[in-house]
Design a protein around this motif. Sequence first.
Motif, PDB file in Angstrom:
ATOM      1  N   THR A   1       0.854  -1.180   0.000  1.00 14.01           N
ATOM      2  CA  THR A   1       0.000   0.000   0.000  1.00 14.01           C
ATOM      3  C   THR A   1       0.891   1.232   0.000  1.00 14.01           C
ATOM      4  N   GLN A   2       0.589   2.196  -0.881  1.00 16.56           N
ATOM      5  CA  GLN A   2       1.322   3.476  -0.886  1.00 16.56           C
ATOM      6  C   GLN A   2       0.328   4.602  -0.696  1.00 16.56           C
ATOM      7  N   SER A   3       0.602   5.450   0.323  1.00 18.23           N
ATOM      8  CA  SER A   3      -0.264   6.587   0.609  1.00 18.23           C
ATOM      9  C   SER A   3       0.527   7.875   0.473  1.00 18.23           C
ATOM     10  N   PHE A   4      -0.159   8.948   0.104  1.00 16.74           N
ATOM     11  CA  PHE A   4       0.477  10.238  -0.174  1.00 16.74           C
ATOM     12  C   PHE A   4      -0.224  11.340   0.610  1.00 16.74           C
TER      13      PHE A   4
ATOM     14  N   ILE B   1       0.480  16.493   8.018  1.00 18.27           N
ATOM     15  CA  ILE B   1       0.363  15.027   7.992  1.00 18.27           C
ATOM     16  C   ILE B   1       1.656  14.458   7.431  1.00 18.27           C
ATOM     17  N   ALA B   2       2.495  13.979   8.338  1.00 18.30           N
ATOM     18  CA  ALA B   2       3.817  13.512   7.931  1.00 18.30           C
ATOM     19  C   ALA B   2       3.886  12.006   7.747  1.00 18.30           C
ATOM     20  N   ASN B   3       2.823  11.293   8.146  1.00 16.86           N
ATOM     21  CA  ASN B   3       2.838   9.831   8.018  1.00 16.86           C
ATOM     22  C   ASN B   3       1.501   9.398   7.424  1.00 16.86           C
ATOM     23  N   PRO B   4       1.328   9.612   6.118  1.00 19.29           N
ATOM     24  CA  PRO B   4       0.013   9.382   5.511  1.00 19.29           C
ATOM     25  C   PRO B   4      -0.401   7.921   5.546  1.00 19.29           C
TER      26      PRO B   4
ATOM     27  N   ASN C   1       4.374   7.367   1.553  1.00 21.69           N
ATOM     28  CA  ASN C   1       4.507   6.344   2.582  1.00 21.69           C
ATOM     29  C   ASN C   1       4.160   4.981   1.991  1.00 21.69           C
ATOM     30  N   PHE C   2       5.132   4.080   1.975  1.00 21.57           N
ATOM     31  CA  PHE C   2       4.916   2.701   1.537  1.00 21.57           C
ATOM     32  C   PHE C   2       4.728   1.859   2.794  1.00 21.57           C
ATOM     33  N   HIS C   3       3.520   1.341   2.990  1.00 17.63           N
ATOM     34  CA  HIS C   3       3.202   0.636   4.238  1.00 17.63           C
ATOM     35  C   HIS C   3       2.362  -0.594   3.926  1.00 17.63           C
ATOM     36  N   GLY C   4       2.068  -1.366   4.978  1.00 11.27           N
ATOM     37  CA  GLY C   4       1.325  -2.604   4.771  1.00 11.27           C
ATOM     38  C   GLY C   4       2.060  -3.566   3.859  1.00 11.27           C
ATOM     39  N   LEU C   5       3.396  -3.606   3.983  1.00  6.36           N
ATOM     40  CA  LEU C   5       4.207  -4.420   3.087  1.00  6.36           C
ATOM     41  C   LEU C   5       4.247  -5.867   3.580  1.00  6.36           C
ATOM     42  N   LYS C   6       3.836  -6.777   2.719  1.00  4.81           N
ATOM     43  CA  LYS C   6       3.881  -8.194   3.066  1.00  4.81           C
ATOM     44  C   LYS C   6       4.339  -8.974   1.846  1.00  4.81           C
ATOM     45  N   VAL C   7       5.200  -9.955   2.086  1.00  2.00           N
ATOM     46  CA  VAL C   7       5.683 -10.812   1.006  1.00  2.00           C
ATOM     47  C   VAL C   7       5.531 -12.260   1.452  1.00  2.00           C
ATOM     48  N   GLY C   8       4.814 -13.055   0.649  1.00  2.61           N
ATOM     49  CA  GLY C   8       4.599 -14.454   0.992  1.00  2.61           C
ATOM     50  C   GLY C   8       5.240 -15.387  -0.015  1.00  2.61           C
ATOM     51  N   ILE C   9       5.565 -16.611   0.452  1.00  2.00           N
ATOM     52  CA  ILE C   9       6.079 -17.639  -0.450  1.00  2.00           C
ATOM     53  C   ILE C   9       5.250 -18.904  -0.283  1.00  2.00           C
TER      54      ILE C   9
ATOM     55  N   GLY D   1       8.334  -0.572   6.314  1.00  2.00           N
ATOM     56  CA  GLY D   1       7.738   0.581   5.662  1.00  2.00           C
ATOM     57  C   GLY D   1       8.771   1.639   5.298  1.00  2.00           C
ATOM     58  N   LYS D   2       8.520   2.360   4.225  1.00  2.00           N
ATOM     59  CA  LYS D   2       9.405   3.433   3.769  1.00  2.00           C
ATOM     60  C   LYS D   2       8.574   4.700   3.573  1.00  2.00           C
ATOM     61  N   ASN D   3       8.936   5.740   4.327  1.00  2.00           N
ATOM     62  CA  ASN D   3       8.206   6.999   4.244  1.00  2.00           C
ATOM     63  C   ASN D   3       9.204   8.121   3.981  1.00  2.00           C
ATOM     64  N   ASN D   4       9.182   8.671   2.779  1.00  2.00           N
ATOM     65  CA  ASN D   4      10.106   9.748   2.401  1.00  2.00           C
ATOM     66  C   ASN D   4       9.335  10.945   1.871  1.00  2.00           C
ATOM     67  N   PHE D   5       9.954  12.099   2.067  1.00  2.00           N
ATOM     68  CA  PHE D   5       9.375  13.316   1.494  1.00  2.00           C
ATOM     69  C   PHE D   5      10.078  13.597   0.178  1.00  2.00           C
ATOM     70  N   TRP D   6       9.270  13.874  -0.849  1.00  2.00           N
ATOM     71  CA  TRP D   6       9.830  14.187  -2.169  1.00  2.00           C
ATOM     72  C   TRP D   6       9.187  15.457  -2.690  1.00  2.00           C
ATOM     73  N   ALA D   7       9.984  16.261  -3.385  1.00  2.00           N
ATOM     74  CA  ALA D   7       9.462  17.478  -4.015  1.00  2.00           C
ATOM     75  C   ALA D   7      10.342  17.831  -5.207  1.00  2.00           C
TER      76      ALA D   7
END
Length: 870
Positions: free
Chosen positions: A332-335, A341-344, A428-436, A450-456
């Motif tokens: 899931t990626q949120s903006f 709001i620093a952690n969308p 914000n890239f969150h809810g990251l799950k990887v299954g095998i 999760g990876k949360n970065n500010f970009w402009a």
Amino acid sequence: MALIDSKQLDPKLTGSFSFSGSTQSLISNQVVIGGTGSVANPHPSASLTILMGDKKGMMLPSASADPSSLGTTSKGMMYFNTTDGLLKLYDGTAWIPAGDINTKNTHLTMSADIDADGSNSTILFRIDGETDSNVKLRLKSDNTHEITGSTDISGSITATNAVTSSTTITTTNITTGHPTSNLWGSNLEGSYFNNFDNTSHVSEILRFMSGVLSHSLDVADAAPNTKTYASVDTNETSLGSTDSVDGYLPQSYDSTNATMKYLVTKQWVAAGTTIFSGISVYHDNGPDYYIDFDSNSGGSTIVSSSVDTELIGLGGLTNSAETEFKVQVHVTQSFSDTGSIANPSSSNTFTTQSVLNLTNSTFGTSNGLTLAKINTSQAAVIPAAYQDGKFADVGGKTLSGSLTRRYTGSNASLVNDFTSVSSSGYYNFHGLKVGIATGSGNYQLVDGTGKNNFWAPIDQIDSNVGTNTLAISQVTQSYLTATSRSLSGAPYLSGSTYHVSASIRGLFNPMYAASTTIVDDTIGSVGVGSVATSGVYDVSTSGGTIQTANAVWASDSGSVRATSTVPYRQDVVRFNATYTLSGTTGENVNQSGVSDSTFTVKPRGRNRESTRSNLATYTFFYHTASSFAQPDTSGSMAVYQRYQGYDGGALTGTSEAFTGESFRIQLNNNVLGFNGDAFTTTYSTTRAVASRVIGEQDLQVKPGFLVNPSGSYRYWYAEGHGTGSYKYYIRRFQTSDTKTSMTIDAGATLVNWKDTTADSVAAALLFKSSASGSGTTSELSVARIYDPSALTSNLISSSVAHQADFHLNPFTDALSLYGNTGGSKSSTEYTVPVRNADGIYLDSNDNELYVILRYRGDPTPVTSITLTFS
């Protein structure tokens, strides 16, 4: 030709008949031959019926060889071959034996090629069709018989052959069956033999035993990789570097700038702060950034397909082949485009979710999934049974919309337009799950990081904001005060003050630098002394607010801004600086003129990027006619910063560098009695003839030079100053102890005292012992002076009276002129023997002398006098 047509006649022929001729035709729908008694009924479906009656059969045509010259129209003909003993049919191409089937003595006999004259005879049994694929049994004349399909046989099979024969039974595989002593699977745990049972093929066991015996191998069974799927690495690619927009936002910012207005509205900037203040802003690779995943193994294992420590056990093989390896990614990626709001999350500005499924069904690496067979240590004997693998770099751009940046999905014109200021925000890239999973098994899911970065789009924003246009106006440049000293009655500048005031504009529009020197100055080309600045010249906006009092104003004529406040966009800085020239050793005096006469002042300002630039250059003369509120006729002063009365020489020294006049003697008659008067060293710049320091026959001392005050090397004095053609300088020296010789060097070749050469330098020595009435050892009534350049003369002239042109004798009383007999010259140095017989003594009683220099005209100035004594 005989013709009997049964449709035309209904004859009944009995008895025997003979028909002759080449062709006979019997035309009838049905013909019956033979019968039973008087009855001869045809078969209702047959055109020809032959009845046995009391006969033995029907004699077919026969021949000892196959008839020839037949074609396809002869297909179906039949005859009996008496040589082969076979009934044969013609198939349109060749004569084919009809075969032989009979029963005799309770046996069923089938035969083909009974007399064995053919080598490839075959009896075929077909079921469910007529093609070769329907043949189930082939009995062949070469004794290589074939059975297609499986054959279930009850009971025992005995195969015999001669002892010397090589093969009795040849087969692809035969199962092992059931042992009677120890059953399969009994007492074989941990051994590869435990894989065998009653259905195993004998060939597999024989092959395994061959490997064991040939290699003396351990027969331990295949084992799995026991490492587990423990975690994932979440990787960022093309993250880039951070950057910022330079400058602080002023009050009353330019709201007509759409970019600025957007940033203020979205709380990304406020007055007195930078854009995106306190945020690490990434600005590279807007659409190219992505995240992906690598698997990490956990636990331990003693078995693996390779030395790769990250391989995970992936279960068993399927029929000795690969079992499908599957990976599933949930992201899931949120903006958020709002500063608060620093952690969308999924409830904010924009969210996208995706699932990615990847598979690999072949050993090797595909789609980032690695699948490998775990070979046993004895692959030639014990086959592989398990597999392992891993995944790396799974995700990335193959999962577009979730693993790459995305900030909107509704406005088509802005989707992924990373040059738009609207793309500024937190991703914000969150809810990251990887299954095998393998085969049809369930997925084992592991959480990513999760990876949360500010970009402009920093570069685009920076361009949209614009740049400062710095300018300086309302400039006033002035000379304030000057301090001077004098030497030889001429003034010299020793210190002064200067002033510049100006209005500096554009510093805060569109933004401004937070700097301790948003405005300052640089002073250049100072060739003498030093110049210091005071007043309002270093202006600080450190921290984003005004730090310097009385510096920032609302306008050229507006009110002053208080310190600790945020400046307004249209504010100006009032530059108001005083420059002070000072020093204790500096001077700019040359042989002719001065070496340096000006210095420069350059007010400077910084734009919002804190880049400093010179706004203007203002040149100040140290001193020039009419400056410092003086009249144009005042003249320009040179700089000499030694204190008034300074002299770098000493009475007991042996040199004179013309830095002062403390040991200079006035030109008057007292010189001849060796009681000369000290030269005036107090401040005086008078030009009145009666009271001026420099007389008509005096040479001028200017720093480092002895010059004719009326010549081209003069300083301050007007051209033609003084009427005399001969001008003098007298310097007093003192020594100690008894001397027998001395030297004098004035840096110039001396002319004889009696010479009248134009632009020349002459010298004379007057010793205390040779003055009139002053000597201790011998007192003379007439003073004697000695010309060091007259090397061959002793007494040159006696009792030389004063001369009106001041040539030989500038004094009132008479004097005697002596030469330098016994002396010598080397370059500009003259050696003078101390000749007591001629009245020269240098000892503890008579230990002083005067050095008298005389100029005629305007010679090159003497810069020093150097004496030595021995």
